[in-house]
Structure formats: C-alpha cells, structure tokens
Design a protein around this motif. Structure first.
Motif, PDB file in Angstrom:
ATOM      1  N   VAL A   1      -5.150  44.143  -1.209  1.00  0.00           N
ATOM      2  CA  VAL A   1      -6.462  44.006  -0.590  1.00  0.00           C
ATOM      3  C   VAL A   1      -7.339  45.192  -0.981  1.00  0.00           C
ATOM      4  N   ASP A   2      -8.483  44.890  -1.567  1.00  0.00           N
ATOM      5  CA  ASP A   2      -9.462  45.915  -1.944  1.00  0.00           C
ATOM      6  C   ASP A   2     -10.640  45.796  -0.982  1.00  0.00           C
ATOM      7  N   LEU A   3     -10.655  46.635   0.054  1.00  0.00           N
ATOM      8  CA  LEU A   3     -11.694  46.543   1.076  1.00  0.00           C
ATOM      9  C   LEU A   3     -13.080  46.822   0.499  1.00  0.00           C
ATOM     10  N   VAL A   4     -13.190  47.865  -0.292  1.00  0.00           N
ATOM     11  CA  VAL A   4     -14.493  48.204  -0.868  1.00  0.00           C
ATOM     12  C   VAL A   4     -14.963  47.098  -1.814  1.00  0.00           C
ATOM     13  N   GLY A   5     -14.038  46.565  -2.596  1.00  0.00           N
ATOM     14  CA  GLY A   5     -14.388  45.480  -3.500  1.00  0.00           C
ATOM     15  C   GLY A   5     -14.909  44.263  -2.750  1.00  0.00           C
TER      16      GLY A   5
ATOM     17  N   THR B   1      -5.433  48.485  -1.948  1.00  0.00           N
ATOM     18  CA  THR B   1      -5.573  49.046  -3.292  1.00  0.00           C
ATOM     19  C   THR B   1      -6.915  49.755  -3.408  1.00  0.00           C
ATOM     20  N   ALA B   2      -6.986  50.707  -4.311  1.00  0.00           N
ATOM     21  CA  ALA B   2      -8.216  51.482  -4.479  1.00  0.00           C
ATOM     22  C   ALA B   2      -9.243  50.680  -5.264  1.00  0.00           C
ATOM     23  N   TYR B   3     -10.491  50.929  -4.987  1.00  0.00           N
ATOM     24  CA  TYR B   3     -11.589  50.260  -5.689  1.00  0.00           C
ATOM     25  C   TYR B   3     -11.775  50.899  -7.056  1.00  0.00           C
TER      26      TYR B   3
END
Length: 268
Positions: free
Chosen positions: A54-58, A144-146
C-alpha cells in the motif's frame, strides 16, 4: 469591504447543508465507498493472490490528480450554482447590493466557492489515505514508500486540479449572471465539462488548439509533474498550459464581474 462580503458568504454557505454535502462531501465519500467495495470484490475473485503493498502517498496523489474529472465537476457545479446564482433564485440581490459593492459581492462568492473546492480536494486526498489504511488493515499488506517527491507532487496535483475546477466555477459565474438561473449555470457548465473532456481525450499533440482546451492543458500539466520523462523525451509546454488555465479562470471571472456591474438588479 471584500473581507466583510467574504465572511457573509462563508457564513451562508456553512448553513447551506445541501450545497455543502453535494458540493464538498458526497463525491469524495462516494469515491471511498467505491474504492473499498471494488477492492473487496477483487480480493474475492483473486483468492490466494499475493498481497499488494500500500502506497498511501501514491493514493493521495492519484486522488488529487483525478479530482477534476467531469463527474467531480458536476458536484462542484452544484455548489458553484448555489453560491453564485442562488441570490437570483431567492431574489435577494436587491437587499445585498446597498450594503456592499458589486465587485466585492461577486468576488466574495468566487472566493467562497474556491475555498469549498479546495476543501473537497483535500477531503479526496484524506479519504484516499483512509482507503489505503483500510486495505492494509484488512489484507495485511505492507506499506511502501512513494517513488517521487511527495510534497511537490501532492501540492502540484492539488493546485492543477483546483485550477481546472475553478475554470468551471468561473464559467458558472458568467452563465449564472447572464441567465439569472442556478439551473442554467449547472447545465451549461456540465455540458462544457463533459464536452471538453471528450475532445481532450481525442487529442495527442500539444498544439495551440489543443492547449486552448482546459482539460487538455490540465492533463498535460499533471503529466509534466508526475511523469517528467515521457516516452519521446520531448519537452512538455507546461508554461503554455499553465497560462491557458490561468487565462480561462481569470478571463471568465473578469467577464462575470463586467456583466454583473452593468446588470439591473432592481427586481432581483
């Protein structure tokens, strides 16, 4: 004073629950519900498939970038028509104009609609993050990191979508003044939103004719921001696209002000 007019418009909008719900809350909330429902349905169809990080920023960037779609425009136009043309419907202009200048009154309405549009976009981003948290909590997916500049991409996607939607708000102001009707502002704005989206989807090269369409310029700016290296590596005319969007928003707002200054409001 402009500040007094803005405070009055903000007060009126905050008590118009229908306009706030449909214009600010409904579309982001419906997007969250559809996102969660679609994800749960996909999981049922793909049992045993590996979990997706899961990429929250994305998710937030994607929500902001898609925040100027024609469907979103419909709900923004509901809000804009209520704010900008509601006084024609209730015949209250003749009560307001003796208390403040016409330019201040209309600019306050445009500013109020602009703040509401910004709040709706921020709610889109917030609920997209909530959807990501729900996905991680229910599926055990890792975060996961953006891959990109998070702050600049978030701010840029927000600003571009906001400017695209403000073109619709300014158009609603012009049509509302000309037709003196909330329905006229809504219908004309909706036709414009869908027509420009359809035409822009058929265009590929950033010619001046293509750039003159707000939807095309907005999508081009988002491409330049989020995908700076295109397949052909041709330079993206982002400055021209930004100038076109600003020209649409400022030009339509100025036209609405000019028409409103000359309008007879003795019966409105």
């Amino acid at each position: 004073m402009l500040a007094d007019a803005f405070a009055a418009e903000r007060f009126r909008l905050l008590r118009d629950r229908g306009a706030l719900f449909w214009g600010v809350v409904f579309a982001p909330a419906a997007g969250l519900v559809l996102s969660i429902g679609g994800e749960l349905f996909a999981r049922r169809l793909m049992k045993g498939a590996p979990v997706i990080p899961v990429d929250l920023v994305g998710r937030m960037v994607k929500a902001l970038a898609g925040g100027a779609s024609p469907i979103t425009g419909l709900f923004v136009l509901i809000l804009a028509a209520a704010v900008l043309a509601g006084d024609y419907r209730w015949e209250t202009w003749r009560l307001l104009t003796p208390r403040n200048g016409r330019a201040n009154l209309l600019l306050a309405k445009l500013a109020t609609a602009g703040v509401a549009v910004a709040a709706s976009l921020l709610l889109y981003a917030l609920l997209a993050a909530v959807g990501g948290l729900f996905s991680a909590a229910t599926s055990g997916s890792p975060f996961t990191a953006y891959h990109g500049e998070a702050l600049s991409d978030l701010a840029g996607a927000f600003a571009i979508s906001w400017l695209q939607l403000m073109v619709l708000v300014a158009l609603a102001a012009v049509v509302g003044v000309v037709t003196r009707s909330t329905m006229g502002a809504l219908v004309v704005g909706l036709v414009f939103a869908f027509a420009q989206s359809i035409v822009a989807s058929q265009l590929r090269e950033p010619t001046w004719k293509a750039l003159a369409i707000p939807a095309f310029s907005g999508d081009l700016l988002k491409t330049a921001l989020l995908m700076p290296h295109s397949v052909t590596d041709d330079p993206v005319p982002w400055a021209a696209a930004l100038a076109v969007l600003l020209a649409w928003a400022i030009g339509l707002s100025a036209a609405a002000l000019a028409l409103f200054q000359r309008q007879d409001l003795t019966r409105e």
